[in-house]
Design an enzyme around this catalytic site. Structure first.
Site, mmCIF file in Angstrom:
data_model
loop_
_atom_site.group_PDB
_atom_site.id
_atom_site.type_symbol
_atom_site.label_atom_id
_atom_site.label_comp_id
_atom_site.label_asym_id
_atom_site.label_seq_id
_atom_site.Cartn_x
_atom_site.Cartn_y
_atom_site.Cartn_z
ATOM 1 N N ARG A 45 35.492 -15.110 10.980
ATOM 2 C CA ARG A 45 34.462 -14.128 11.341
ATOM 3 C C ARG A 45 34.580 -13.846 12.837
ATOM 4 N NH1 ARG A 45 33.038 -16.920 15.006
ATOM 5 N NH2 ARG A 45 31.369 -15.439 15.370
ATOM 6 N N GLY A 46 33.765 -12.911 13.317
ATOM 7 C CA GLY A 46 33.911 -12.435 14.702
ATOM 8 C C GLY A 46 34.793 -11.192 14.644
ATOM 9 N N ALA A 47 34.320 -10.102 15.263
ATOM 10 C CA ALA A 47 34.974 -8.802 15.060
ATOM 11 C C ALA A 47 36.490 -8.816 15.337
ATOM 12 C CB ALA A 47 34.256 -7.739 15.888
ATOM 13 N N ARG A 88 33.693 -5.851 5.996
ATOM 14 C CA ARG A 88 32.532 -6.021 6.879
ATOM 15 C C ARG A 88 32.338 -4.735 7.707
ATOM 16 N NH1 ARG A 88 31.488 -11.479 9.512
ATOM 17 N NH2 ARG A 88 29.422 -10.543 9.436
ATOM 18 N N GLN A 199 26.135 -19.671 13.879
ATOM 19 C CA GLN A 199 27.430 -19.608 14.586
ATOM 20 C C GLN A 199 27.331 -20.252 15.973
ATOM 21 O OE1 GLN A 199 25.994 -17.051 12.983
ATOM 22 N NE2 GLN A 199 27.496 -15.674 12.077
ATOM 23 N N ASP A 240 30.124 -6.283 18.203
ATOM 24 C CA ASP A 240 30.819 -5.881 16.972
ATOM 25 C C ASP A 240 31.218 -4.422 17.001
ATOM 26 O OD1 ASP A 240 29.762 -8.499 15.869
ATOM 27 O OD2 ASP A 240 30.985 -7.656 14.252
ATOM 28 N N ASN A 250 25.596 -6.204 17.876
ATOM 29 C CA ASN A 250 26.077 -7.592 17.929
ATOM 30 C C ASN A 250 25.168 -8.421 17.022
ATOM 31 O OD1 ASN A 250 27.931 -9.587 19.012
ATOM 32 N ND2 ASN A 250 26.184 -10.429 20.118
ATOM 33 N N LYS A 251 25.492 -9.688 16.906
ATOM 34 C CA LYS A 251 24.760 -10.579 15.994
ATOM 35 C C LYS A 251 23.251 -10.419 16.127
ATOM 36 C CE LYS A 251 26.031 -12.774 13.475
ATOM 37 N NZ LYS A 251 26.105 -12.191 12.096
HETATM 38 O O1 MRU Z 1 28.775 -12.355 11.510
HETATM 39 P P1 MRU Z 1 29.772 -12.739 12.548
HETATM 40 O O2 MRU Z 1 29.844 -14.217 12.778
HETATM 41 O O3 MRU Z 1 31.136 -12.142 12.281
HETATM 42 O O4 MRU Z 1 29.225 -12.073 13.889
HETATM 43 C C1 MRU Z 1 29.961 -12.225 15.065
HETATM 44 C C2 MRU Z 1 29.327 -11.633 16.267
HETATM 45 O O5 MRU Z 1 28.268 -11.040 16.208
HETATM 46 C C3 MRU Z 1 30.111 -11.719 17.542
HETATM 47 O O6 MRU Z 1 29.263 -11.795 18.646
HETATM 48 C C4 MRU Z 1 31.001 -10.470 17.676
HETATM 49 O O7 MRU Z 1 31.742 -10.243 16.515
HETATM 50 C C5 MRU Z 1 31.920 -10.595 18.827
HETATM 51 S S1 MRU Z 1 33.153 -11.821 18.583
HETATM 52 C C6 MRU Z 1 34.191 -11.814 19.916
#
Ligand code: MRU
Length: 365
Positions: A45-47, A88, A199, A240, A250-251
């Site tokens: 996970r993470g963009a 996603r 996370q 994201d 973002n999250k």
């Molecule tokens: O749902 P996730 O864990 O994929 O969400 C991740 C985030 O919100 C991160 O802050 C974002 O993707 C940036 S990662 C460098």
């Protein structure tokens, strides 16, 4: 260095982020379907990491694609790309990586080009591996720009995980923190646990402990109290998707932090590669927000905490308006308000310049 994802013996190997921090276990995906499942269930996970996984997943799918004719080969490629794009919806880097694979495929396999399936397959694998390698270099540049905003003695709050695990390596928000530490700055990191799937508590805390960077874990609802007590000097988060006007998805929970930061006069930074910027989306209201399964909210670790029958709303991201963001730090430089001007100028840089590029007014430090 923490290894998030790699191409190894024609499989896509990734650290299983669902099991961290209890277990450091690697999962080898042998089919593109397994990569899709891994993206959907947050194994990865993470963009930026999602984008890399998708590029590798498409390449993996093509290794197994039928070669009965050039048109079937092409159709299989398009179908694979569409399958990954359905995983996603908020992560801009997913779309960026698939678009990059598509553009590359068109270049190496033009309509009048020869059909050499083994060579095309290897080239797609190489392109996916390049995306991974470039991402790590990009994050180091982001770290270099971002560290300039961090002073020795700062307490820095971060949310979710925008670290090595969320990228090819090094991280974006955590890349800024790593770079500041590498420069010898003495900082303390406050880590939001980041409900609903933690996370922050599981992944960011794991990375910081591993790197011996001084850090304190808090629950999300403690951040405002710490700010009110003058305990937070800076906030750095990842992204994201960043709209053309600087509005940033973002999250979930990022928006609340940004509003609190403004109320307390605390600088709020977003660190992300330019591949997170979406110039086609004029403002945050148009960013698609992923909603995830209610079980992420009603249960933890298989243990139900909420009563059966309760309704649940589980948006995975929120949108922070550009007016709350002090600066957006990318590998191409730093953008500040007015973002309508600075972001297109920065994202339009097709070749990276050397130096301390600032787009817009110099950001307050
Ligand atoms: O749902 P996730 O864990 O994929 O969400 C991740 C985030 O919100 C991160 O802050 C974002 O993707 C940036 S990662 C460098």
């Amino acid at each position: 260095m923490i290894r998030t994802i790699a191409w190894q013996d024609d499989t896509v190997v990734m650290i299983d982020q669902r099991r961290l921090p209890q277990e450091e276990r690697y999962l080898a995906c042998t089919t593109h379907r397994e990569v899709i499942a891994a993206i959907n269930d947050l194994t990865i996970r993470g963009a930026p990491a999602i984008g890399i996984a998708a590029a590798m997943g498409v390449a993996l799918g093509m290794l197994q694609a039928p070669v009965t004719s050039p048109s079937v080969f092409r159709e299989t490629f398009d179908d694979l790309c569409s399958q990954f794009l359905r995983t996603r919806p908020t992560a801009r880097n997913l779309f960026w990586a698939v678009e990059r694979m598509k553009a590359y495929f068109s270049r190496i396999f033009p309509s009048d080009g020869p059909f050499d399936a083994p060579a095309l397959r290897r080239s797609l694998v190489d392109e996916a591996k390049r995306i991974l390698k470039e991402d790590i270099a990009i994050n180091r540049r982001i770290g270099g720009f971002g560290a300039a905003f961090i002073q020795s003695g700062d307490a820095v709050l971060t949310h979710c995980n925008a670290g090595a695990l969320a990228t090819g390596g090094y991280g974006t928000a955590l890349g800024v923190i790593r770079a500041a530490v590498e420069q010898g700055k003495e900082i303390h990191v406050f880590v939001d646990e980041t409900r609903p799937v933690l996370q922050g508590a599981r992944l960011t805390a794991w990375e910081l402990v591993k790197e011996r960077i001084p850090a304190t874990l808090i629950t999300d609802n403690m951040a405002g109290y710490l700010m009110s007590r003058g305990k937070i000097d800076k906030i750095v988060v990842g992204a994201d998707r960043i709209a053309k006007n600087g509005d940033t998805a973002n999250k979930i929970g990022t928006y609340s932090l940004a509003v609190l930061a403004q109320a307390h006069g605390i600088p709020f930074y977003v660190a992300a590669p330019t591949s997170t910027i979406d110039l086609e989306t004029p403002e945050g209201a148009e960013i698609p927000i992923e909603e995830r399964a209610p079980e992420e909210v009603t249960a933890w670790g298989g243990y139900r905490v909420a009563p059966e029958g309760i309704a649940v709303f589980n948006p995975a991201f929120d949108v922070t308006a550009g007016r709350y963001i002090t600066a957006i730090i990318t590998e191409a430089g730093v953008a500040t308000a007015p973002y309508e001007k600075s972001i297109p100028a920065m994202a339009g840089q097709d070749k990276i310049k050397e130096g301390n590029e600032i787009y817009g007014q110099a950001a307050p430090v």
